[in-house]
Design an enzyme around this catalytic site. Structure first.
Site, short mmCIF file in Angstrom:
data_model
loop_
_atom_site.label_atom_id
_atom_site.label_comp_id
_atom_site.label_asym_id
_atom_site.label_seq_id
_atom_site.Cartn_x
_atom_site.Cartn_y
_atom_site.Cartn_z
N SER A 136 -20.09 11.62 96.71
CA SER A 136 -19.90 10.26 96.81
C SER A 136 -18.62 10.08 97.35
O SER A 136 -17.73 11.01 97.26
CB SER A 136 -19.90 9.91 95.34
OG SER A 136 -19.49 8.52 95.23
N TYR A 149 -17.63 10.91 86.49
CA TYR A 149 -18.42 10.89 87.47
C TYR A 149 -17.66 11.63 88.92
O TYR A 149 -18.02 12.21 89.66
CB TYR A 149 -19.12 9.48 87.98
CG TYR A 149 -19.81 9.50 88.97
CD1 TYR A 149 -21.14 9.90 88.96
CD2 TYR A 149 -19.28 9.08 90.33
CE1 TYR A 149 -22.01 9.70 90.19
CE2 TYR A 149 -20.02 8.88 91.25
CZ TYR A 149 -21.43 9.16 91.34
OH TYR A 149 -22.06 8.91 92.42
#
Length: 252
Positions: A136, A149
């Protein structure tokens, strides 16, 4: 890679980015096996003509069963995409966040490792193939409301780099897909007007995957500002901007 001739297993392809990529691989001519936990979504993928397999990446036995099923039915498998992941907000001032942190690590990091471990011996034995990990932009430019995350995606980036080095000479390539914010539903688009549309994102990804050689990092234009923030001297400013989203946490 030639995206028209692959046999692809995507763990976590029953919705969102994973399903969009599955559809594009299939439209290009590749054979695609969709993996996921939810039987209702797997049934929907099967209705589209995909081969499907149940897999829970937090359960090693489930991953092994999925591998055995995939390789039994598709012994020519040459591409594995580790798409499964969760995004859970956490307030680090509240110790109760630890449950979310543990779930995030078990899915995003250990789940990725479980899938790679399950299929790497097959890819090495056949003398070639591709592993596509999924990180990401948040791996390189943290989003403070989702700290674990960000940590897991940074870890998968480092793991991908090490995996590529260790598989050098085996014929197995490692590519890392680095998505920015992607609006996979209309609700996502309304919540984040800057998010890239799912179709535009998936189209750009497939163009990059189809390059020869396949890039080590699949970077769509919309994620480059995150990937290169430290190099470009914009890191502190962008993290400060993103920290404003901490107000979304309950009690802030």
């Amino acid at each position: 890679m030639d995206i028209s001739t692959r046999t692809v297993f995507i763990a976590g392809a029953t919705s969102g980015i994973g399903l969009a990529l599955a559809r594009r691989f299939a439209a290009a001519g590749s054979t695609v096996v969709v993996g996921g936990r939810r039987t209702d979504l797997l049934a929907g993928a099967a209705a589209e003509g995909f081969a499907t397999v149940t897999v829970d990446v937090t359960d090693g036995d489930s991953v092994d069963r999925a591998r055995d099923t995939v390789l039994r039915d598709h012994p020519g498998l040459d591409t594995v995409v580790t798409m499964s992941g969760v995004m859970i907000p956490e307030d680090l001032r509240d110790p109760a966040h630890f449950g979310a942190a543990r779930q995030t690590v078990d899915t995003n990091l250990l789940g990725t490792i479980r899938v790679i471990d399950a299929f790497t011996p097959h890819l090495i034995a056949r003398g070639g193939g591709t592993v596509v990990t999924v990180t990401s932009g948040i791996a390189f430019l943290p989003f403070p409301p989702m700290p674990t995350y960000a940590a897991t995606k940074a870890a998968v980036h480092a793991y991908s780099e090490a995996l590529r080095a260790q598989l050098d000479g085996t014929g197995v390539e490692v590519s890392e897909l680095v998505p920015p914010a992607v609006a996979v539903t209309p609700e996502h688009a309304r919540a984040n007007p800057r998010a890239l549309g799912l179709d535009a994102f998936a189209d750009e990804v497939m163009d990059l995957l189809g390059a020869d050689p396949t890039p080590h990092e699949i970077l769509v234009e919309g994620v480059r500002m995150h990937r290169w923030a430290e190099r470009d001297g914009t890191y502190d400013e962008l993290v400060a901007q993103r920290s404003q989203a901490l107000s979304m946490l309950p009690g802030r």
